[in-house]
Design a protein around this motif. Structure first.
Motif, PDB file in Angstrom:
ATOM      1  N   SER A 236       0.855  -1.184   0.000  1.00 32.33           N
ATOM      2  CA  SER A 236       0.000   0.000   0.000  1.00 32.33           C
ATOM      3  C   SER A 236       0.896   1.241   0.000  1.00 32.33           C
ATOM      4  O   SER A 236       2.085   1.175   0.347  1.00 32.33           O
ATOM      5  CB  SER A 236      -0.893   0.010   1.229  1.00 32.33           C
ATOM      6  OG  SER A 236      -0.125   0.243   2.413  1.00 32.33           O
ATOM      7  N   PHE A 237       0.315   2.381  -0.354  1.00 35.09           N
ATOM      8  CA  PHE A 237       1.122   3.597  -0.357  1.00 35.09           C
ATOM      9  C   PHE A 237       1.513   4.008   1.057  1.00 35.09           C
ATOM     10  O   PHE A 237       2.563   4.618   1.255  1.00 35.09           O
ATOM     11  CB  PHE A 237       0.404   4.717  -1.106  1.00 35.09           C
ATOM     12  CG  PHE A 237       0.862   4.830  -2.525  1.00 35.09           C
ATOM     13  CD1 PHE A 237       1.949   5.621  -2.864  1.00 35.09           C
ATOM     14  CD2 PHE A 237       0.232   4.113  -3.517  1.00 35.09           C
ATOM     15  CE1 PHE A 237       2.393   5.698  -4.167  1.00 35.09           C
ATOM     16  CE2 PHE A 237       0.663   4.190  -4.822  1.00 35.09           C
ATOM     17  CZ  PHE A 237       1.755   4.980  -5.160  1.00 35.09           C
ATOM     18  N   ASP A 238       0.720   3.692   2.037  1.00 31.05           N
ATOM     19  CA  ASP A 238       1.147   3.938   3.416  1.00 31.05           C
ATOM     20  C   ASP A 238       2.389   3.116   3.742  1.00 31.05           C
ATOM     21  O   ASP A 238       3.319   3.594   4.410  1.00 31.05           O
ATOM     22  CB  ASP A 238       0.017   3.583   4.386  1.00 31.05           C
ATOM     23  CG  ASP A 238      -1.084   4.631   4.410  1.00 31.05           C
ATOM     24  OD1 ASP A 238      -0.832   5.757   3.931  1.00 31.05           O
ATOM     25  OD2 ASP A 238      -2.179   4.318   4.899  1.00 31.05           O
ATOM     26  N   GLN A 239       2.427   1.877   3.276  1.00 31.01           N
ATOM     27  CA  GLN A 239       3.590   1.023   3.520  1.00 31.01           C
ATOM     28  C   GLN A 239       4.802   1.509   2.732  1.00 31.01           C
ATOM     29  O   GLN A 239       5.939   1.486   3.237  1.00 31.01           O
ATOM     30  CB  GLN A 239       3.260  -0.417   3.145  1.00 31.01           C
ATOM     31  CG  GLN A 239       2.272  -1.092   4.087  1.00 31.01           C
ATOM     32  CD  GLN A 239       1.812  -2.443   3.581  1.00 31.01           C
ATOM     33  OE1 GLN A 239       1.678  -2.672   2.368  1.00 31.01           O
ATOM     34  NE2 GLN A 239       1.555  -3.356   4.504  1.00 31.01           N
ATOM     35  N   ILE A 240       4.596   1.967   1.506  1.00 40.43           N
ATOM     36  CA  ILE A 240       5.693   2.512   0.707  1.00 40.43           C
ATOM     37  C   ILE A 240       6.256   3.758   1.376  1.00 40.43           C
ATOM     38  O   ILE A 240       7.478   3.933   1.479  1.00 40.43           O
ATOM     39  CB  ILE A 240       5.217   2.826  -0.725  1.00 40.43           C
ATOM     40  CG1 ILE A 240       4.808   1.547  -1.451  1.00 40.43           C
ATOM     41  CG2 ILE A 240       6.308   3.554  -1.508  1.00 40.43           C
ATOM     42  CD1 ILE A 240       4.094   1.783  -2.773  1.00 40.43           C
ATOM     43  N   ASP A 241       5.359   4.618   1.850  1.00 39.50           N
ATOM     44  CA  ASP A 241       5.765   5.839   2.537  1.00 39.50           C
ATOM     45  C   ASP A 241       6.597   5.508   3.775  1.00 39.50           C
ATOM     46  O   ASP A 241       7.663   6.093   4.009  1.00 39.50           O
ATOM     47  CB  ASP A 241       4.519   6.640   2.910  1.00 39.50           C
ATOM     48  CG  ASP A 241       4.852   7.965   3.557  1.00 39.50           C
ATOM     49  OD1 ASP A 241       4.968   8.956   2.823  1.00 39.50           O
ATOM     50  OD2 ASP A 241       4.988   8.010   4.802  1.00 39.50           O
ATOM     51  N   THR A 242       6.136   4.546   4.565  1.00 43.63           N
ATOM     52  CA  THR A 242       6.865   4.141   5.775  1.00 43.63           C
ATOM     53  C   THR A 242       8.221   3.557   5.411  1.00 43.63           C
ATOM     54  O   THR A 242       9.237   3.855   6.066  1.00 43.63           O
ATOM     55  CB  THR A 242       6.046   3.117   6.567  1.00 43.63           C
ATOM     56  OG1 THR A 242       4.822   3.710   6.980  1.00 43.63           O
ATOM     57  CG2 THR A 242       6.802   2.637   7.798  1.00 43.63           C
TER      58      THR A 242
ATOM     59  N   ARG B 227      11.527  -4.346   9.230  1.00 41.28           N
ATOM     60  CA  ARG B 227      10.088  -4.569   9.354  1.00 41.28           C
ATOM     61  C   ARG B 227       9.314  -3.843   8.261  1.00 41.28           C
ATOM     62  O   ARG B 227       8.280  -4.334   7.787  1.00 41.28           O
ATOM     63  CB  ARG B 227       9.613  -4.116  10.737  1.00 41.28           C
ATOM     64  CG  ARG B 227      10.171  -4.966  11.875  1.00 41.28           C
ATOM     65  CD  ARG B 227       9.613  -4.516  13.214  1.00 41.28           C
ATOM     66  NE  ARG B 227      10.160  -5.293  14.321  1.00 41.28           N
ATOM     67  CZ  ARG B 227       9.765  -5.161  15.590  1.00 41.28           C
ATOM     68  NH1 ARG B 227       8.808  -4.294  15.893  1.00 41.28           N
ATOM     69  NH2 ARG B 227      10.317  -5.891  16.533  1.00 41.28           N
ATOM     70  N   ALA B 228       9.798  -2.663   7.866  1.00 38.25           N
ATOM     71  CA  ALA B 228       9.132  -1.941   6.772  1.00 38.25           C
ATOM     72  C   ALA B 228       9.251  -2.701   5.461  1.00 38.25           C
ATOM     73  O   ALA B 228       8.326  -2.687   4.637  1.00 38.25           O
ATOM     74  CB  ALA B 228       9.727  -0.544   6.629  1.00 38.25           C
ATOM     75  N   CYS B 229      10.382  -3.385   5.262  1.00 41.39           N
ATOM     76  CA  CYS B 229      10.578  -4.188   4.052  1.00 41.39           C
ATOM     77  C   CYS B 229       9.709  -5.444   4.067  1.00 41.39           C
ATOM     78  O   CYS B 229       9.269  -5.922   3.014  1.00 41.39           O
ATOM     79  CB  CYS B 229      12.048  -4.587   3.917  1.00 41.39           C
ATOM     80  SG  CYS B 229      13.186  -3.207   3.643  1.00 41.39           S
ATOM     81  N   GLN B 230       9.462  -5.976   5.234  1.00 44.81           N
ATOM     82  CA  GLN B 230       8.632  -7.188   5.372  1.00 44.81           C
ATOM     83  C   GLN B 230       7.182  -6.754   5.583  1.00 44.81           C
ATOM     84  O   GLN B 230       6.547  -7.064   6.579  1.00 44.81           O
ATOM     85  CB  GLN B 230       9.167  -8.030   6.531  1.00 44.81           C
ATOM     86  CG  GLN B 230      10.580  -8.526   6.282  1.00 44.81           C
ATOM     87  CD  GLN B 230      11.246  -9.141   7.507  1.00 44.81           C
ATOM     88  OE1 GLN B 230      10.699  -9.107   8.601  1.00 44.81           O
ATOM     89  NE2 GLN B 230      12.437  -9.706   7.320  1.00 44.81           N
TER      90      GLN B 230
END
Length: 826
Positions: free
Chosen positions: A522-528, A559-562
């Motif tokens: 998700s874009f939230d995950q990409i942003d993080t 964790r952001a990568c996973q």
């Protein structure tokens, strides 16, 4: 590689291929006419090594360093570390590696279709680095009349040479042909003798030299199959004995509507879910920083009916969900683009797509149509938010176009990526900060600033006398800026903003955002993920002596990568390296140090091999040090720093700036202000207060002081710290000076080293080995002894009451520091 201006042509930002290659039917006898080799991403390790070898201050490396992390002794781009951690603890599928080129390269599909329609067979391998084993097997088992190596988005010949050598090693019989933008650009900008030397160095057999080389390639294949001469084929170069023959130039045009890609020629698994699409050729504009319009034919826009035909093919495949329109000017002309939007809405394709966008060809109706047609993001070539600079660039948009467009897109839920660069003629500190203020005001979701690349083949080169341009490429200056200042501005942006989010290119760019969305992020995950990655980069850039990232930052990044697992990154850890924390540090250091002498103009060069001598010692007994600590309610470091500052005052330095390296972390600069009527106890308390505050802002001291402080709209000052203080476990050595940063932050003339020796703490000085400095060191040691003896009897003693030798006249440098009263901004 290197840093480039935003000359993002449709050839330059096309993304590339998945891991599998396909093939078409072979000719009789099993010989295929053409093997097409796609993009060679090269070795990032070698690129970092090459750029670093040019020097840490070289513009190429300065920009590159803001875009990768070093982990366990290896450099990682954003996508590299994402792939590394994503597959940690699970089996990696090589066909689904997460990388920045996870799309079938359009030039492979286009060339394959073009050759097929003219009766030639073809095979292909799309990603050289990831498909070496497959390519080796193809070359060894198959017979290829020719092997074509494309050169889209290359800036150097290294990846081309690697591919040529690989093909030559595993199939010496195939004729190697190299063509594409890299070859065309060099053919137009180099003398024939130099061009022949380049061709010989690259090592291919033939080169296609034109802007459009499809017809030339077909003619080469026909001639080779028929055993005919190559001499009459225009726009090529071929090896004849020990030299190359360059044939005559001839205009070549290939109409878009006559050469639509036939997607049925390629397996669905190769096409995948994401496709690059082109609906225009050329560019109708002539920006003075861009060479692309100079090497393309007349602007050509595909008819909406042909665009529909191609989209129908993609929709019928049943696998494609995402599109990238690679055209620089996809929304020009405006009405044609609106018609295309209406067609996409009417056909209900359901594609998620993104594109480059011209802000001066935009209105509210268009943005609404784009939203309904499935647009998720736009790339705005902002370049600058100053109208005078935009006029110098011959850009047609102005600031008001961007101020209108960005809010429209944000309101429609369409993400904005702003691309800009610093250093074009006319750009100043004031205009650059106007661009930064624009980012602050409009808050696009993503951005990337670059350094202007002074390319002699661009139109602005014809005006070099007007702008006072000296040098070229990444070694330039002109009347309003130089490349070093442009590098400073890019670095300032990197630390200044959390919104928009910095996109770390190379290895990650505008298109990567949507590739990852297509992979399930998700874009939230990409942003993080980007925030976690950039936090590690910030830590390493701010502390270049660090050998490994902080474990907690790496854990958050992992964790952001996973992103598809349960554990989530701790974003509070990342906040320690946020833009807000940087702003607080900048404010603190400006308040403390902005009035020091300026080292930006005529800044001395770093001492590559400093030569020092060690003075005699002034001793502070352990019992005395404990007594002073108790009396002053302070730690030993604050006591010793106060003694050092008092001795410096006795020698005529009223406003000493001291870089204090008290532990193994980054040294911190302190500005202590002893005066005749200050008591030693108060000086110790001041030292402790300053030391505590400085430590809290220590992580950003190097980038803040390297960038300097704005004294006025177009002037920046960088404080110069010339005194050092160092606490050691053992005796003072001459190489201890390496503990301090090189100029412009530190230009040390004197270092005081404090270390425990038996029952006393010894204070010794490092000084330059000449008679004047030796005498000054002797006087300072004597002053240290006098201050220590006076403090032993009366901790409240005022400095004027300490029996000292007469104070020498204040140096010009000290007088300047005392006289500086101007205001600073940041």
């Amino acid at each position: 590689m290197g840093v480039r201006c935003t000359d993002h042509s449709q050839e330059d930002l096309v993304l590339l291929s998945p891991l599998h290659g396909g093939g078409r039917a072979a000719d009789k006898g099993g010989i295929k006419d053409c093997l097409i080799i796609g993009y060679n991403d090269g070795s990032f390790d070698k690129e970092v090594e090459m750029q670093r070898s040019m020097g840490a201050d070289h513009p190429n490396y300065r920009d590159l360093r803001l875009n990768f992390i070093e982990y366990q002794g290896k450099p990682y781009r954003a996508m590299d570390i994402l792939d590394h951690f994503y597959y940690e603890g699970r089996e990696q599928d090589p066909r689904r590696k997460i990388h920045n080129t996870d799309v079938l390269w359009m030039v492979v599909m286009y060339l394959g279709t073009y050759l097929h329609r003219r009766g030639f067979s073809f095979d292909y391998v799309n990603l050289f680095q990831l498909q070496k084993d497959e390519l080796r097997e193809k070359l060894q088992k198959n017979q290829y009349l020719t092997t074509v190596i494309t050169t889209t988005i290359y800036n150097y010949d290294t990846p081309i040479i690697e591919a040529v050598d690989f093909v030559r090693q595993h199939n010496p019989k195939t004729k190697i042909i190299v063509g594409g933008p890299y070859i065309a650009k060099r053919s137009e900008s180099m003398a024939e003798s130099d061009l022949r030397a380049v061709f010989d160095y690259i090592g291919a057999d033939l080169y296609v030299r034109s802007r459009e080389g499809e017809q030339a390639l077909v003619r080469i294949l026909r001639a080779l199959k028929q055993g005919a001469s190559l001499a009459q084929i225009p726009n090529i170069a071929y090896r004849d004995g020990g030299d190359f023959v360059l044939t005559h130039d001839e205009r070549e045009i290939n109409a878009l509507h006559e050469n639509l890609i036939d997607y049925s020629l390629f397996p669905k698994r190769d096409i995948g879910s994401y496709v690059n699409l082109r609906i225009t050729k050329g560019c109708p504009f002539k920006c003075s920083f861009c060479s692309f319009p100079l090497r393309t034919e007349k602007y050509d826009v595909s008819n909406v009916s042909y665009i529909q035909q191609e989209m129908d093919q993609l929709h019928d495949l049943g696998t494609v969900t995402g599109l990238f329109f690679i055209d620089d000017t996809v929304n020009v002309p405006l009405n044609t683009f609106k018609d295309m939007m209406r067609m996409m809405i009417r056909r209900k394709y359901g594609f998620r797509w993104h594109c480059f966008f011209r802000a001066d060809f935009c209105d509210e109706e268009l943005v609404d149509l784009m939203k309904m047609a499935g647009c998720k993001g736009v790339f705005l070539g902002l370049e600058s938010a100053n109208d005078r600079v935009l006029a110098n660039m011959d850009k047609t948009p102005r600031k008001h176009h961007y101020l209108a467009a960005v809010p429209l897109f944000k309101a429609a839920g369409i993400r904005v990526f702003a691309s800009l660069f610093f250093g074009f003629p006319g750009d100043t500190l004031e205009t650059a900060h106007e661009t930064m203020d624009f980012l602050e005001e409009t808050k696009p979701e993503f951005y990337r600033p670059l350094i202007w690349y002074c390319d002699p083949v661009t139109p602005v080169w014809k005006q070099k006398e007007r702008y006072g341009i000296k040098g070229y490429h990444f070694s330039w200056s002109h009347d309003t800026m130089n490349v070093g200042t442009a590098c400073d501005l890019v670095k300032e942006c990197f630390f200044r903003f959390d919104v928009p989010v910095w996109v770390p290119d190379p290895g990650f760019n505008f298109v990567s955002l949507y590739l990852l969305e297509n992979r399930g992020m998700s874009f939230d995950q990409i942003d993080t993920f980007l925030r976690c990655f950039n936090a590690v980069v910030r830590e390493q850039v701010a502390g270049p002596a660090l050998t490994e990232p902080a474990p907690d930052l790496i854990e958050s990044l992992r964790r952001a990568c996973q992103f598809d697992r349960i554990e989530k990154p701790d974003v509070e850890l990342v906040e320690a390296f946020s833009a807000a924390k940087y702003a607080q540090a900048e404010e603190f250091w400006c308040r403390e140090l902005a009035h020091l002498p300026d080292s930006m103009n005529g800044s001395p060069s770093p001492r590559s091999a400093p030569v020092w001598e060690v003075s005699e010692a002034a001793k502070v007994d352990h019992s005395l040090l404990e007594f002073l600590k108790t009396q002053c309610e302070a730690d030993s470091s604050s006591v010793l720093l106060a003694l050092y500052a008092a001795a410096l005052w006795a020698e005529g330095r009223d406003n000493p700036a001291i870089a204090a390296a008290i532990d193994d972390a980054q040294p911190v600069p302190l500005r202590l202000q002893p005066s005749p009527d200050i008591g030693l106890r108060r000086l110790v308390a001041a030292a402790q207060q300053k030391l505590t505050a400085a430590r809290s802002h220590r992580r950003f001291v190097l980038p803040v002081l390297s960038a300097g402080f704005r004294r006025s709209a177009n002037r920046r000052v960088r404080p110069r710290v010339d005194l050092g203080y160092l606490e050691l476990a053992g005796g003072l050595r001459v190489d201890d000076s390496k503990r301090f940063p090189s100029p412009p932050y530190c230009d040390l003339e004197l270092i005081c080293g404090a270390y425990r020796n038996g029952e006393a703490t010894e204070l010794r000085l490092l000084h330059a080995p000449d008679r004047r400095n030796e005498l000054a060191a002797q006087r300072l040691v004597a002053a240290l002894r006098a201050v220590t003896e006076a403090a032993a009897s009366r901790p409240d003693v005022q400095l004027r009451d300490i029996p000292l030798a007469p104070r020498p006249e204040l140096s010009a440098k000290s007088a300047l520091a005392r006289a500086a009263t101007v205001e600073f901004t940041f």
